[in-house]
Design an enzyme around this catalytic site. Structure first.
Site, PDB file in Angstrom:
ATOM      1  N   PHE A  32       0.788  -1.187   0.039  1.00  0.00           N
ATOM      2  CA  PHE A  32       0.006   0.047   0.205  1.00  0.00           C
ATOM      3  C   PHE A  32       0.779   1.302  -0.038  1.00  0.00           C
ATOM      4  CE2 PHE A  32      -4.327  -1.653   1.857  1.00  0.00           C
ATOM      5  CZ  PHE A  32      -4.721  -2.165   0.921  1.00  0.00           C
ATOM      6  N   HIS A 118      -6.024  -9.878   8.833  1.00  0.00           N
ATOM      7  CA  HIS A 118      -7.254  -9.085   8.085  1.00  0.00           C
ATOM      8  C   HIS A 118      -7.944 -10.242   7.113  1.00  0.00           C
ATOM      9  CE1 HIS A 118      -4.532  -5.390   8.762  1.00  0.00           C
ATOM     10  NE2 HIS A 118      -5.303  -5.656   9.764  1.00  0.00           N
ATOM     11  N   THR A 187       6.405  -4.500   6.758  1.00  0.00           N
ATOM     12  CA  THR A 187       5.399  -3.673   7.324  1.00  0.00           C
ATOM     13  C   THR A 187       5.515  -2.218   7.504  1.00  0.00           C
ATOM     14  OG1 THR A 187       3.399  -3.484   8.904  1.00  0.00           O
ATOM     15  CG2 THR A 187       5.227  -4.934   9.661  1.00  0.00           C
ATOM     16  N   SER A 188       4.756  -1.281   7.256  1.00  0.00           N
ATOM     17  CA  SER A 188       5.098   0.083   7.774  1.00  0.00           C
ATOM     18  C   SER A 188       4.657   0.328   8.994  1.00  0.00           C
ATOM     19  CB  SER A 188       4.420   1.117   6.792  1.00  0.00           C
ATOM     20  OG  SER A 188       2.850   0.711   6.846  1.00  0.00           O
TER      21      SER A 188
HETATM   22  P1  NAD Z   1       2.174  -1.183   3.987  1.00  0.00           P
HETATM   23  O1  NAD Z   1       2.089  -1.066   2.614  1.00  0.00           O
HETATM   24  O2  NAD Z   1       1.731  -0.123   4.723  1.00  0.00           O
HETATM   25  O3  NAD Z   1       3.875  -1.204   3.989  1.00  0.00           O
HETATM   26  C1  NAD Z   1       4.678  -2.162   3.569  1.00  0.00           C
HETATM   27  C2  NAD Z   1       6.121  -1.894   3.943  1.00  0.00           C
HETATM   28  O4  NAD Z   1       6.859  -2.957   3.401  1.00  0.00           O
HETATM   29  C3  NAD Z   1       6.767  -0.654   3.757  1.00  0.00           C
HETATM   30  O5  NAD Z   1       7.329  -0.047   4.677  1.00  0.00           O
HETATM   31  C4  NAD Z   1       7.870  -1.029   2.582  1.00  0.00           C
HETATM   32  O6  NAD Z   1       8.974  -0.142   2.733  1.00  0.00           O
HETATM   33  C5  NAD Z   1       8.169  -2.384   3.007  1.00  0.00           C
HETATM   34  N1  NAD Z   1       8.448  -3.040   1.920  1.00  0.00           N
HETATM   35  C6  NAD Z   1       8.048  -3.194   0.652  1.00  0.00           C
HETATM   36  N2  NAD Z   1       8.668  -4.087  -0.121  1.00  0.00           N
HETATM   37  C7  NAD Z   1       9.499  -4.886   0.685  1.00  0.00           C
HETATM   38  C8  NAD Z   1      10.365  -5.651   0.405  1.00  0.00           C
HETATM   39  N3  NAD Z   1      10.421  -6.548  -0.878  1.00  0.00           N
HETATM   40  N4  NAD Z   1      11.167  -6.134   1.453  1.00  0.00           N
HETATM   41  C9  NAD Z   1      11.049  -5.553   2.732  1.00  0.00           C
HETATM   42  N5  NAD Z   1      10.220  -4.525   2.879  1.00  0.00           N
HETATM   43  C10 NAD Z   1       9.382  -4.245   1.906  1.00  0.00           C
HETATM   44  O7  NAD Z   1       1.610  -2.422   4.378  1.00  0.00           O
HETATM   45  P2  NAD Z   1       1.182  -3.002   5.889  1.00  0.00           P
HETATM   46  O8  NAD Z   1       2.077  -2.565   6.718  1.00  0.00           O
HETATM   47  O9  NAD Z   1       1.154  -4.485   5.619  1.00  0.00           O
HETATM   48  O10 NAD Z   1      -0.289  -2.288   6.023  1.00  0.00           O
HETATM   49  C11 NAD Z   1      -1.201  -2.401   5.100  1.00  0.00           C
HETATM   50  C12 NAD Z   1      -2.448  -3.269   4.710  1.00  0.00           C
HETATM   51  O11 NAD Z   1      -1.974  -3.705   3.523  1.00  0.00           O
HETATM   52  C13 NAD Z   1      -2.532  -4.213   5.535  1.00  0.00           C
HETATM   53  O12 NAD Z   1      -3.637  -4.209   6.213  1.00  0.00           O
HETATM   54  C14 NAD Z   1      -3.030  -5.274   4.563  1.00  0.00           C
HETATM   55  O13 NAD Z   1      -4.011  -6.212   4.930  1.00  0.00           O
HETATM   56  C15 NAD Z   1      -2.849  -4.743   3.231  1.00  0.00           C
HETATM   57  N6  NAD Z   1      -2.159  -5.413   2.084  1.00  0.00           N
HETATM   58  C16 NAD Z   1      -2.196  -6.793   1.893  1.00  0.00           C
HETATM   59  C17 NAD Z   1      -1.543  -7.178   0.636  1.00  0.00           C
HETATM   60  C18 NAD Z   1      -1.341  -8.911   0.601  1.00  0.00           C
HETATM   61  O14 NAD Z   1      -2.123  -9.482   1.265  1.00  0.00           O
HETATM   62  N7  NAD Z   1      -0.205  -9.142  -0.072  1.00  0.00           N
HETATM   63  C19 NAD Z   1      -1.186  -6.324  -0.143  1.00  0.00           C
HETATM   64  C20 NAD Z   1      -1.472  -4.918  -0.073  1.00  0.00           C
HETATM   65  C21 NAD Z   1      -2.063  -4.624   0.982  1.00  0.00           C
END
Ligand code: NAD
Length: 251
Positions: A32, A118, A187-188
Site C-alpha cells: 500500500f 485481516h 510492514t510500515s
Molecule cells: P504497507 O504498504 O503499509 O507497508 C509495506 C512496508 O513494506 C513498507 O514499509 C515498505 O517499505 C516495505 N517493503 C516493501 N517491499 C519490501 C520488500 N521487498 N522487503 C522488505 N520490505 C518491503 O503494508 P502493511 O504495513 O502490511 O499495512 C497495510 C495493509 O495492507 C494491511 O492491512 C494488509 O491487509 C494490506 N495489504 C495486503 C496485501 C497482501 O495481502 N499481499 C497487499 C497490499 C495491502
C-alpha cells in the site's frame, strides 16, 4: 539468510514472525505505502475509502471492480521469504506467523500456524445463507458475485470500519506474548489494531526487516534494511533443509 539473524534464530524456540504487505511484494503483489504501492495511485475515490465497509455496502459493484483488479493475484506464488518462514516452522524454531496479508501465500509455502489478522481472499461467504465459497467464486466472474440463493458473496477480508476476528487477535497476541524472538518484516506498522500487537512482546530479541524505517526500529536489537526475500531466504541451514525434506510435522 543474514548471518546475525541466523544466529538469533538458531537459539530461538518460540520465535514469531509479524509481517505485512512488503512480504509479498517479491511475489508481484504491490503493497500500500511504498512509492509504487496502491496508495500512491490516483483513483476517482481513494483506495482507503473503497476498501471500507461503508463503500462496500453503498457501492458494491464498484467495490468488486476495484477488488478484482487491485487486490486479487491468483497467479502469485510464495517467494523466498515465505519459504524461509515455512522452513523455520518445520525446524521447530518459529511458533507462528502473524500476518496482515490476505493473499494466503504463507500457507501456500507450507506455514501451518498462521494468524491472518485481516482475513483471506480464499474465504468468502454468502451474506444471506452463509454458504462458503473459494477464491474462484469471486475472481472468476464479473459484477457482484452471487450465491445460488441470490445473496451477495462477501470476501472474508477485514475492511476499514470492520472489527478484527477476536479469536485470531487473541491467538496472535498470545503467541507474541510467549515469544522469545519477534521478527517484524515488510510492514510500515501504520495499521491498527494490528500494529498494536507488538506491545505484547517481552522476549529478548526484536528484529526488524524492512525496506524503509519503521516505528519499531528504535526498540529493535537488529534492524535489517533491504528486500526481505534475500534477507530471510538464501540457502537453508542443514537442520531447516532436513525438516523441509521431511515435510510438515504434526504439532
Ligand atoms: P504497507 O504498504 O503499509 O507497508 C509495506 C512496508 O513494506 C513498507 O514499509 C515498505 O517499505 C516495505 N517493503 C516493501 N517491499 C519490501 C520488500 N521487498 N522487503 C522488505 N520490505 C518491503 O503494508 P502493511 O504495513 O502490511 O499495512 C497495510 C495493509 O495492507 C494491511 O492491512 C494488509 O491487509 C494490506 N495489504 C495486503 C496485501 C497482501 O495481502 N499481499 C497487499 C497490499 C495491502
Amino acid at each position: 539468510m543474514d548471518e546475525k539473524l541466523r544466529k538469533i534464530l538458531e537459539n530461538a524456540h518460540r520465535a514469531v514472525f509479524f509481517g505485512g504487505a512488503g512480504v509479498s511484494v517479491e511475489s508481484g503483489i504491490p503493497d500500500f505505502r511504498s512509492p509504487d504501492g496502491l496508495y500512491s495511485r490516483q483513483f476517482d475515490v481513494p483506495a482507503e475509502e473503497i476498501l471500507s465497509r461503508g463503500y462496500f455496502d453503498a457501492h458494491t459493484e464498484e467495490f468488486f471492480r476495484f477488488y478484482r483488479g487491485r487486490m486479487l493475484y491468483p497467479a502469485a506464488r510464495p517467494n523466498a521469504a515465505h519459504r524461509a518462514l515455512a522452513r523455520l516452522e518445520a525446524a521447530g524454531r518459529l511458533r507462528s506467523v502473524v500476518t496482515q496479508n490476505i493473499d494466503g501465500l504463507h500457507q501456500a509455502a507450507g506455514s501451518r500456524r498462521v494468524w491472518e489478522l485481516h482475513g483471506s481472499v480464499h474465504r468468502n461467504h454468502c451474506m444471506r445463507c452463509g454458504r462458503f465459497y473459494g477464491l474462484e467464486a469471486v475472481a472468476g466472474c464479473t459484477g457482484v458475485p452471487r450465491c445460488s440463493c441470490g445473496g451477495i458473496i462477501k470476501p472474508d477480508v477485514v475492511l476499514y470500519g470492520e472489527a478484527l476476528d477476536s479469536r485470531v487477535l487473541s491467538g496472535a497476541a498470545r503467541d507474541i506474548a510467549d515469544a522469545d524472538v519477534l521478527v517484524v518484516g515488510g510492514t510500515s506498522l501504520n495499521v491498527y489494531p494490528a500494529a498494536g500487537l507488538l506491545r505484547y512482546f517481552s522476549g529478548k530479541e526484536l528484529v526488524v526487516i524492512n525496506k524503509t524505517p519503521t516505528p519499531a526500529d528504535r526498540a529493535a536489537s537488529l534492524v535489517l534494511t533491504g528486500p526481505i526475500g534475500s534477507i530471510l531466504g538464501g540457502e537453508p541451514g542443514r537442520e531447516e533443509a532436513a525438516a523441509a525434506a521431511e515435510g510438515p510435522q504434526k504439532q
